[in-house]
Design a protein around this motif. Sequence first.
Motif, mmCIF file in Angstrom:
data_model
loop_
_atom_site.group_PDB
_atom_site.id
_atom_site.type_symbol
_atom_site.label_atom_id
_atom_site.label_comp_id
_atom_site.label_asym_id
_atom_site.label_seq_id
_atom_site.Cartn_x
_atom_site.Cartn_y
_atom_site.Cartn_z
ATOM 1 N N LYS A 1 1.268 -1.064 0.133
ATOM 2 C CA LYS A 1 0.167 0.123 -0.346
ATOM 3 C C LYS A 1 1.391 0.818 -0.030
ATOM 4 O O LYS A 1 1.988 1.516 0.858
ATOM 5 N N TRP A 2 0.535 1.815 -1.051
ATOM 6 C CA TRP A 2 1.110 3.847 -0.830
ATOM 7 C C TRP A 2 0.218 4.443 0.437
ATOM 8 O O TRP A 2 -0.691 4.476 -0.011
ATOM 9 N N PHE A 3 0.817 4.632 1.212
ATOM 10 C CA PHE A 3 0.211 5.904 2.239
ATOM 11 C C PHE A 3 1.021 7.307 1.342
ATOM 12 O O PHE A 3 1.848 7.214 1.275
ATOM 13 N N ARG A 4 0.517 8.137 1.760
ATOM 14 C CA ARG A 4 0.766 10.022 2.274
ATOM 15 C C ARG A 4 0.839 10.319 2.986
ATOM 16 O O ARG A 4 -0.225 10.720 3.737
ATOM 17 N N LYS A 5 1.887 11.363 3.553
ATOM 18 C CA LYS A 5 1.404 12.530 4.301
ATOM 19 C C LYS A 5 1.308 14.053 4.762
ATOM 20 O O LYS A 5 2.274 14.055 3.749
ATOM 21 N N ALA A 6 0.608 14.812 4.241
ATOM 22 C CA ALA A 6 1.374 16.475 3.245
ATOM 23 C C ALA A 6 1.198 16.895 5.091
ATOM 24 O O ALA A 6 0.432 16.580 6.135
ATOM 25 N N PRO A 7 1.042 17.799 4.846
ATOM 26 C CA PRO A 7 1.887 19.155 5.794
ATOM 27 C C PRO A 7 0.424 18.985 6.250
ATOM 28 O O PRO A 7 0.117 19.835 5.754
ATOM 29 N N GLY A 8 -0.231 19.447 7.729
ATOM 30 C CA GLY A 8 -0.956 19.466 7.623
ATOM 31 C C GLY A 8 -1.971 18.403 8.728
ATOM 32 O O GLY A 8 -3.299 18.868 8.474
ATOM 33 N N LYS A 9 -1.935 17.659 7.721
ATOM 34 C CA LYS A 9 -3.066 16.751 7.311
ATOM 35 C C LYS A 9 -2.762 15.475 7.734
ATOM 36 O O LYS A 9 -1.688 15.009 8.419
ATOM 37 N N GLU A 10 -3.823 14.658 8.180
ATOM 38 C CA GLU A 10 -3.818 13.033 8.462
ATOM 39 C C GLU A 10 -2.816 12.164 7.128
ATOM 40 O O GLU A 10 -3.510 12.432 5.913
ATOM 41 N N LEU A 11 -2.533 10.992 7.265
ATOM 42 C CA LEU A 11 -1.915 10.376 6.877
ATOM 43 C C LEU A 11 -2.486 9.202 6.011
ATOM 44 O O LEU A 11 -4.324 9.437 6.588
#
Length: 128
Positions: free
Chosen positions: A35-45
Amino acid sequence: QLQLVESGGGLVQPGESLRLSCTVSGGPLDYYYIKWFRKAPGKELEGISCIYASDGSAKYSESVKGRFTISRDNAKNTVYLQMNSLKSEDTAVYYCAADSQVGLLSCVSSHSTNFGSWGRGTQVTVSS
């Protein structure tokens, strides 16, 4: 325990493309959901895509469906995430993770705690 290493991140302009790689060691890729996840600044995974390495079947979140494509090369023990038509909101650290039991239907929505093996992430920045 699998080891995962992401690569391919970088700085691109809106509308451009990138291909991320997730190279797996410590075991054959065939029996895992990656699985690919991403974590943007100020946002949840956020979970964005998942592939069952055994047969290549895949699922996507609505936020990337139609723009991103996940694939795998079992001979190279590598999973790819082809990202097209990138937007500024795709800016994030991208992580790959592995689990052998999550199941494809629930994989994209499955919580991060269900995945026992993780990479360290690769930064993707989309900016003009």
